[in-house]
Design an enzyme around this catalytic site. Structure first.
Site, mmCIF file in Angstrom:
data_model
loop_
_atom_site.group_PDB
_atom_site.id
_atom_site.type_symbol
_atom_site.label_atom_id
_atom_site.label_comp_id
_atom_site.label_asym_id
_atom_site.label_seq_id
_atom_site.Cartn_x
_atom_site.Cartn_y
_atom_site.Cartn_z
ATOM 1 C CE1 TYR A 77 63.017 -30.219 -8.251
ATOM 2 C CE2 TYR A 77 61.034 -29.171 -7.394
ATOM 3 C CZ TYR A 77 62.389 -29.425 -7.304
ATOM 4 O OH TYR A 77 63.116 -28.914 -6.252
ATOM 5 C CE LYS B 286 63.449 -32.387 -5.329
ATOM 6 N NZ LYS B 286 64.738 -32.683 -4.671
HETATM 7 P P1 NDP Z 1 71.598 -26.193 -7.427
HETATM 8 O O1 NDP Z 1 71.267 -26.419 -8.851
HETATM 9 O O2 NDP Z 1 72.091 -24.855 -7.001
HETATM 10 O O3 NDP Z 1 72.633 -27.310 -6.907
HETATM 11 C C1 NDP Z 1 72.409 -28.672 -7.147
HETATM 12 C C2 NDP Z 1 73.739 -29.397 -7.121
HETATM 13 O O4 NDP Z 1 73.500 -30.786 -7.439
HETATM 14 C C3 NDP Z 1 74.726 -28.856 -8.157
HETATM 15 O O5 NDP Z 1 76.000 -28.705 -7.581
HETATM 16 C C4 NDP Z 1 74.701 -29.941 -9.237
HETATM 17 O O6 NDP Z 1 75.921 -30.067 -9.952
HETATM 18 C C5 NDP Z 1 74.463 -31.179 -8.404
HETATM 19 N N1 NDP Z 1 74.008 -32.314 -9.216
HETATM 20 C C6 NDP Z 1 73.166 -32.277 -10.282
HETATM 21 N N2 NDP Z 1 73.034 -33.504 -10.806
HETATM 22 C C7 NDP Z 1 73.803 -34.333 -10.056
HETATM 23 C C8 NDP Z 1 74.097 -35.719 -10.119
HETATM 24 N N3 NDP Z 1 73.571 -36.506 -11.058
HETATM 25 N N4 NDP Z 1 74.941 -36.247 -9.205
HETATM 26 C C9 NDP Z 1 75.510 -35.461 -8.266
HETATM 27 N N5 NDP Z 1 75.283 -34.143 -8.166
HETATM 28 C C10 NDP Z 1 74.438 -33.575 -9.048
HETATM 29 O O7 NDP Z 1 70.275 -26.560 -6.630
HETATM 30 P P2 NDP Z 1 69.737 -26.073 -5.202
HETATM 31 O O8 NDP Z 1 70.855 -25.897 -4.267
HETATM 32 O O9 NDP Z 1 68.777 -24.987 -5.426
HETATM 33 O O10 NDP Z 1 68.874 -27.365 -4.798
HETATM 34 C C11 NDP Z 1 69.359 -28.368 -3.930
HETATM 35 C C12 NDP Z 1 68.211 -29.310 -3.621
HETATM 36 O O11 NDP Z 1 67.125 -28.576 -3.040
HETATM 37 C C13 NDP Z 1 67.642 -30.006 -4.867
HETATM 38 O O12 NDP Z 1 67.281 -31.335 -4.542
HETATM 39 C C14 NDP Z 1 66.403 -29.185 -5.177
HETATM 40 O O13 NDP Z 1 65.441 -29.918 -5.872
HETATM 41 C C15 NDP Z 1 65.937 -28.829 -3.768
HETATM 42 N N6 NDP Z 1 65.074 -27.667 -3.714
HETATM 43 C C16 NDP Z 1 65.510 -26.421 -4.095
HETATM 44 C C17 NDP Z 1 64.655 -25.336 -4.022
HETATM 45 C C18 NDP Z 1 65.068 -23.965 -4.400
HETATM 46 O O14 NDP Z 1 64.217 -23.070 -4.334
HETATM 47 N N7 NDP Z 1 66.309 -23.707 -4.756
HETATM 48 C C19 NDP Z 1 63.266 -25.498 -3.568
HETATM 49 C C20 NDP Z 1 62.914 -26.825 -3.189
HETATM 50 C C21 NDP Z 1 63.799 -27.859 -3.269
HETATM 51 P P3 NDP Z 1 76.176 -29.227 -11.325
HETATM 52 O O15 NDP Z 1 75.868 -27.814 -11.008
HETATM 53 O O16 NDP Z 1 77.616 -29.466 -11.637
HETATM 54 O O17 NDP Z 1 75.250 -29.809 -12.328
#
Ligand code: NDP
Length: 247
Positions: free
Chosen positions: A154, A158
């Site tokens: 990860y 990033k």
């Molecule tokens: P979630 O897991 O809640 O949401 C991520 C979304 O991305 C889901 O709807 C998922 O779909 C979708 N997704 C996964 N794989 C794919 C793909 N191959 N193509 C299209 N869509 C896809 O994550 P967060 O909202 O927490 O995170 C969002 C972003 O923020 C990410 O990039 C994460 O790394 C980053 N982030 C989050 C942090 C946190 O504390 N939450 C901290 C730092 C960064 P499905 O559920 O159907 O698989």
């Protein structure tokens, strides 16, 4: 309204931070394109945003396939005329200590988080370069800046997003396209709900503000980067982490 009639494509926006970004942008007048791997949840989120009187459309897409992303972007442009703003938000984790990390866990995380960002940037770039206008915002992570035990895949993905951001910012600047990243710290979503209370408490000890962030904290910084107020900001990574990393 700060994004009146702007057309915004947001990957992984059926839920979590991506959905919050969509809602905040739509409240500022944007037409938000909800894109996610699951077509049903994608449509449901777009329907709910439309039902609240705001503007959304649904274009499901798996960011790991360049062909699929290009076809999706083409369809959006065919229907709506252009894409003004791209938000690369789709991301996954497959945590494990390095010695136990399987090759498929490394590949999966790099493929969604980094190659997915490359794919979406690639797919919108031709139209944005031609239009001489655009904003690209990628969701990185504080882990991409500081590293983390158990998250080598990860962290590398990033850090790659941050480096890609700087390089594209340099390449696209002459065409009036800004490229920035937002690096959240620990934000309350499904992704972090999986962590045990022990792990959460340990993390919070490292957060000067003493609490987890909310998706809207991240969305508000994305809104700034997407707005005219940020026209002179490019190649930057803004940390939204309650002060975890200061530099
Ligand atoms: P979630 O897991 O809640 O949401 C991520 C979304 O991305 C889901 O709807 C998922 O779909 C979708 N997704 C996964 N794989 C794919 C793909 N191959 N193509 C299209 N869509 C896809 O994550 P967060 O909202 O927490 O995170 C969002 C972003 O923020 C990410 O990039 C994460 O790394 C980053 N982030 C989050 C942090 C946190 O504390 N939450 C901290 C730092 C960064 P499905 O559920 O159907 O698989």
């Amino acid at each position: 309204m700060r994004l009146n009639d702007e057309i915004v494509f947001i990957t992984g926006s059926a839920r979590g931070i991506g959905r919050q970004i969509a809602e905040v942008f739509a409240k500022e007048g944007a037409l938000v394109i909800i894109s996610d791997i699951n077509a049903e949840s994608c449509q449901k989120t777009a329907d709910e945003i439309n039902a609240s009187g705001l503007k959304a459309d649904s274009f499901p897409c798996n960011v790991t396939s360049l062909v699929e992303v290009e076809q999706t972007i083409d369809k959006v442009i065919e229907k709506h005329g252009r894409i003004d703003i791209l938000v690369n938000n789709a991301g996954i984790t497959r945590d494990n200590l390095f010695l136990r990390m399987k090759e498929e866990d490394w590949d999966a995380v790099l493929t969604v988080n980094l190659k997915g960002t490359f794919n979406s940037c690639k797919a919108v770039s031709r139209a944005m370069l031609k239009a001489r206008k655009g904003k690209i915002i990628s969701i990185a992570s504080v882990i991409g800046v500081m590293g983390n035990a158990g998250q080598a895949n990860y962290a590398a993905s990033k850090a790659g997003v941050i480096a890609l951001t700087k390089s594209l910012a340099r390449e696209f600047a002459s065409r009036n396209i800004t490229v920035n990243a937002v690096a959240p710290g620990y934000i309350k979503t499904d992704m972090t709900d999986k962590l045990s209370d022990d792990v959460k408490n340990k993390i919070l000890e490292a957060v000067p503000l003493g609490r987890m962030g909310s998706p809207v904290d991240v969305a508000n910084v994305c809104l700034f980067l997407a707005s005219k107020e940020a026209d002179y900001v490019t190649g930057q990574t803004i940390l939204v982490d309650g002060g975890m990393v200061m530099y």
